[in-house]
Design an enzyme around this catalytic site. Structure first.
Site, PDB file in Angstrom:
ATOM      1  N   SER A  76      27.666 113.172 -60.681  1.00 23.27           N
ATOM      2  CA  SER A  76      26.221 112.931 -60.622  1.00 23.27           C
ATOM      3  C   SER A  76      25.795 112.960 -59.166  1.00 23.27           C
ATOM      4  O   SER A  76      26.592 112.675 -58.258  1.00 23.27           O
ATOM      5  CB  SER A  76      25.888 111.557 -61.231  1.00 23.27           C
ATOM      6  OG  SER A  76      24.581 111.133 -60.869  1.00 23.27           O
ATOM      7  N   TYR A  94      28.161 102.489 -62.395  1.00 23.59           N
ATOM      8  CA  TYR A  94      27.931 103.913 -62.658  1.00 23.59           C
ATOM      9  C   TYR A  94      28.149 104.771 -61.420  1.00 23.59           C
ATOM     10  O   TYR A  94      28.874 105.773 -61.463  1.00 23.59           O
ATOM     11  CB  TYR A  94      26.517 104.128 -63.192  1.00 23.59           C
ATOM     12  CG  TYR A  94      26.229 105.582 -63.520  1.00 23.59           C
ATOM     13  CD1 TYR A  94      26.749 106.169 -64.678  1.00 23.59           C
ATOM     14  CD2 TYR A  94      25.455 106.373 -62.680  1.00 23.59           C
ATOM     15  CE1 TYR A  94      26.514 107.503 -64.979  1.00 23.59           C
ATOM     16  CE2 TYR A  94      25.216 107.705 -62.973  1.00 23.59           C
ATOM     17  CZ  TYR A  94      25.737 108.263 -64.131  1.00 23.59           C
ATOM     18  OH  TYR A  94      25.499 109.592 -64.416  1.00 23.59           O
TER      19      TYR A  94
END
Length: 240
Positions: A76, A94
């Site tokens: 990401s 995350y």
């Protein structure tokens, strides 16, 4: 279409799935969870680190001798804000799990190169895509902002967000050890292009340590040599 089940929150399920695969050209490590309600994996690890990194590490290692072309690990743009705390591997949540994806993909590239393997290891990230990922977040202001505003105003459709991953997985000219993502402002949208990973993702000492810890946690050993030295000329020359 041949559908098979694997629960990436359970390493036993990952092993059972891998045992059913006899051949694969391409492996795309794409599954992920983002800020879900607090829970742990079947083996007791923080769920985002377990699903986003450990399961993909284990699955890749278990399938490596049956792969013929490439591994694409989906990270990401938020890996740039990630950190790895070896005292508490779930602490990075995350962003940390996405940094772990990048560290793993580059270390896999180094080891495949050292083994003179024809298999390639690439990274991809979708930018900001409107998917069910944000909707599955635990109730919070962040989820409200992302799902009600961000997804409507900034995000691209999921199909467009998949383009960098598909490029990395199918392009005959895709180079091992590279990151493919959207080339627009902030890497949020745009045509697939080669991007520069965060400096933290390029640190071979952290990558080697994460690899060793991941082997210990998962019990999966890759049949690959560790590269000699700390320099990485084979992944030099990322875009500035």
């Amino acid at each position: 279409m041949d559908l098979r089940h694997a629960d990436l929150a359970d390493l036993d399920s990952v092993r059972a799935f891998a045992a059913t695969v006899t051949h694969a050209d391409v492996l795309i490590n794409n599954a992920g969870v983002m800020d879900p309600p607090t829970r742990r994996s079947a083996q007791g690890h923080e769920i985002q680190f377990a699903v986003n990194h450990l399961a993909h590490f284990a699955l890749t290692g278990l399938l490596l001798d049956r792969l013929t072309d490439r591994v694409v690990t989906v990270t990401s743009v938020l890996h740039k804000k990630g950190r790895i705390d070896f005292a508490d591997l779930g602490a990075g949540l995350y962003n940390g799990s996405k940094l772990a994806n990048a560290l793993f993909a580059l270390e896999l590239h180094r080891r495949l190169t050292a083994a003179a393997s024809p298999v390639r290891s690439l990274m991809a990230h979708p930018g900001y895509a409107a998917t069910g990922l944000q909707a599955a977040m635990r109730p919070s202001l962040n989820r409200l902002i992302l799902t009600k505003l961000g997804n409507r105003l900034l995000a691209v459709p999921a199909a467009q967000g998949a383009r960098p991953t598909l490029h990395a997985a199918t392009s005959p000219t895709a180079t091992s050890g590279r990151l493919i993502g959207p080339g627009g402002p902030g890497e949020l949208r745009g045509a697939p292009t080669e991007l520069r990973p965060a400096p933290a993702a390029l640190d071979p000492q952290t990558a080697t340590r994460l690899w060793t810890v991941s082997e210990e946690i998962t019990g999966v050993r890759f049949p690959l040599p560790q590269p000699d030295g700390d320099d990485n000329p084979e992944i030099a020359g990322f875009p500035t």
